[in-house]
Design a protein around this motif. Structure first.
Motif, mmCIF file in Angstrom:
data_model
loop_
_atom_site.group_PDB
_atom_site.id
_atom_site.type_symbol
_atom_site.label_atom_id
_atom_site.label_comp_id
_atom_site.label_asym_id
_atom_site.label_seq_id
_atom_site.Cartn_x
_atom_site.Cartn_y
_atom_site.Cartn_z
ATOM 1 N N VAL A 16 7.889 31.748 104.429
ATOM 2 C CA VAL A 16 7.758 32.049 103.454
ATOM 3 C C VAL A 16 7.204 33.740 103.667
ATOM 4 C CG1 VAL A 16 6.447 32.420 101.070
ATOM 5 C CG2 VAL A 16 7.234 30.346 102.090
ATOM 6 N N TYR A 17 7.745 34.714 103.037
ATOM 7 C CA TYR A 17 7.545 35.990 103.503
ATOM 8 C C TYR A 17 7.800 37.201 102.622
ATOM 9 C CZ TYR A 17 12.585 35.791 104.087
ATOM 10 O OH TYR A 17 13.963 35.613 103.914
ATOM 11 N N PHE A 76 1.893 26.844 100.266
ATOM 12 C CA PHE A 76 1.954 27.676 101.228
ATOM 13 C C PHE A 76 0.769 28.871 100.517
ATOM 14 C CE2 PHE A 76 5.015 29.225 98.455
ATOM 15 C CZ PHE A 76 4.584 30.570 98.127
ATOM 16 N N THR A 77 0.154 29.609 101.398
ATOM 17 C CA THR A 77 -0.742 30.640 100.847
ATOM 18 C C THR A 77 -0.536 31.999 101.925
ATOM 19 O OG1 THR A 77 -2.541 29.295 100.136
ATOM 20 C CG2 THR A 77 -3.009 31.569 100.608
ATOM 21 N N LEU A 78 -0.230 33.174 101.007
ATOM 22 C CA LEU A 78 -0.234 34.495 101.641
ATOM 23 C C LEU A 78 -1.337 35.325 100.918
ATOM 24 C CD1 LEU A 78 3.767 34.808 101.948
ATOM 25 C CD2 LEU A 78 1.935 34.576 104.033
ATOM 26 N N SER A 79 -1.625 36.538 101.722
ATOM 27 C CA SER A 79 -2.442 37.503 100.979
ATOM 28 C C SER A 79 -1.869 38.891 101.157
ATOM 29 C CB SER A 79 -3.882 37.348 101.505
ATOM 30 O OG SER A 79 -3.664 37.730 102.720
ATOM 31 N N CYS A 128 11.954 33.118 100.821
ATOM 32 C CA CYS A 128 11.603 31.817 101.637
ATOM 33 C C CYS A 128 13.075 31.424 102.244
ATOM 34 C CB CYS A 128 11.093 30.875 100.930
ATOM 35 S SG CYS A 128 11.989 29.760 99.834
ATOM 36 N N MET A 129 12.881 30.929 103.153
ATOM 37 C CA MET A 129 14.109 30.467 104.133
ATOM 38 C C MET A 129 13.713 29.204 104.548
ATOM 39 S SD MET A 129 16.328 31.833 107.325
ATOM 40 C CE MET A 129 17.011 33.266 106.490
ATOM 41 N N THR A 130 14.540 28.060 104.247
ATOM 42 C CA THR A 130 14.346 26.732 104.522
ATOM 43 C C THR A 130 15.066 26.634 106.220
ATOM 44 O OG1 THR A 130 16.473 26.031 104.014
ATOM 45 C CG2 THR A 130 14.740 25.912 102.155
ATOM 46 N N PRO A 131 14.594 25.534 106.860
ATOM 47 C CA PRO A 131 15.023 25.419 108.176
ATOM 48 C C PRO A 131 16.428 25.147 108.211
ATOM 49 C CG PRO A 131 13.100 23.823 107.866
ATOM 50 C CD PRO A 131 13.482 24.597 106.654
ATOM 51 N N ASP A 132 17.341 24.692 107.191
ATOM 52 C CA ASP A 132 18.631 24.557 107.130
ATOM 53 C C ASP A 132 19.284 26.037 106.453
ATOM 54 O OD1 ASP A 132 18.101 24.465 104.348
ATOM 55 O OD2 ASP A 132 19.241 22.551 104.194
ATOM 56 N N SER A 133 18.598 27.202 106.434
ATOM 57 C CA SER A 133 19.023 28.382 106.153
ATOM 58 C C SER A 133 19.217 28.677 104.795
ATOM 59 C CB SER A 133 20.199 29.010 106.800
ATOM 60 O OG SER A 133 19.889 28.812 108.261
ATOM 61 N N ARG A 134 18.670 27.946 103.730
ATOM 62 C CA ARG A 134 18.860 28.229 102.252
ATOM 63 C C ARG A 134 17.678 29.098 102.042
ATOM 64 N NH1 ARG A 134 17.705 22.928 99.791
ATOM 65 N NH2 ARG A 134 16.657 22.533 101.573
ATOM 66 N N VAL A 135 18.124 30.258 100.949
ATOM 67 C CA VAL A 135 17.216 31.261 100.905
ATOM 68 C C VAL A 135 17.005 31.511 99.268
ATOM 69 C CG1 VAL A 135 16.793 33.753 100.931
ATOM 70 C CG2 VAL A 135 17.826 32.709 102.637
ATOM 71 N N TYR A 161 2.724 46.287 102.392
ATOM 72 C CA TYR A 161 2.645 44.847 102.315
ATOM 73 C C TYR A 161 2.576 44.289 103.653
ATOM 74 C CZ TYR A 161 7.574 44.913 102.517
ATOM 75 O OH TYR A 161 9.153 45.032 102.948
ATOM 76 N N PRO A 162 1.717 43.388 103.967
ATOM 77 C CA PRO A 162 1.801 42.678 105.452
ATOM 78 C C PRO A 162 3.065 42.079 105.894
ATOM 79 C CG PRO A 162 0.871 41.191 103.924
ATOM 80 C CD PRO A 162 1.201 42.525 103.245
ATOM 81 N N ASP A 163 3.487 42.451 107.285
ATOM 82 C CA ASP A 163 4.378 41.772 107.787
ATOM 83 C C ASP A 163 3.929 40.716 108.590
ATOM 84 O OD1 ASP A 163 6.981 41.425 109.082
ATOM 85 O OD2 ASP A 163 6.663 42.794 110.619
ATOM 86 N N VAL A 164 4.037 39.621 107.669
ATOM 87 C CA VAL A 164 3.603 38.255 108.229
ATOM 88 C C VAL A 164 4.460 37.130 107.485
ATOM 89 C CG1 VAL A 164 0.970 38.956 108.447
ATOM 90 C CG2 VAL A 164 1.907 37.998 106.266
ATOM 91 N N ALA A 165 4.301 36.222 107.680
ATOM 92 C CA ALA A 165 5.051 34.852 107.163
ATOM 93 C C ALA A 165 4.062 33.611 107.342
ATOM 94 C CB ALA A 165 6.407 34.320 107.930
ATOM 95 N N ALA A 166 4.574 32.782 106.347
ATOM 96 C CA ALA A 166 3.740 31.332 106.333
ATOM 97 C C ALA A 166 4.885 30.245 106.380
ATOM 98 C CB ALA A 166 2.806 31.432 105.055
#
Length: 94
Positions: A32-33, A54-57, A68-75, A41-46
């Motif tokens: 998640v980014y 998930f939590t981001l700030s 978000c991108m799943t392990p099987d590349s769905r966005v 905005y921060p260049d971070v991902a969770a």
């Protein structure tokens, strides 16, 4: 000469949520980014947890685009508004 302090918010604005599939089941290990924002905005991902959470700030209030991108590349992508009065909750549906 007296300098007036510049207001500065040391508290981040929290964005919390869950990544789910189309059936409402949690999606673990999704990245998640941020992809855009009304202010820097921060260049971070969770990574989403086993329950999809998930939590981001971000450092400032405003409108951001969260993806978000799943392990099987769905966005998935959605706009979110970070506010100072409470954490922003979001559901990313893949």
């Amino acid at each position: 000469m007296v300098k007036t302090p510049v207001p500065h918010n040391d508290s981040p604005f929290l964005i919390t949520g869950v990544v789910e599939d189309v059936n409402g089941r949690p999606v673990p290990d999704a990245t998640v980014y941020f992809t855009a924002g009304s202010s820097p905005y921060p260049d971070v991902a969770a990574l989403s947890a086993a329950d999809g959470s998930f939590t981001l700030s971000v450092p400032n209030e405003g409108v951001y685009t969260l993806a978000c991108m799943t392990p099987d590349s769905r966005v998935a992508e959605t706009p979110v508004t970070a506010r100072s009065d409470q954490p922003t909750r979001v559901r990313l549906r893949i």
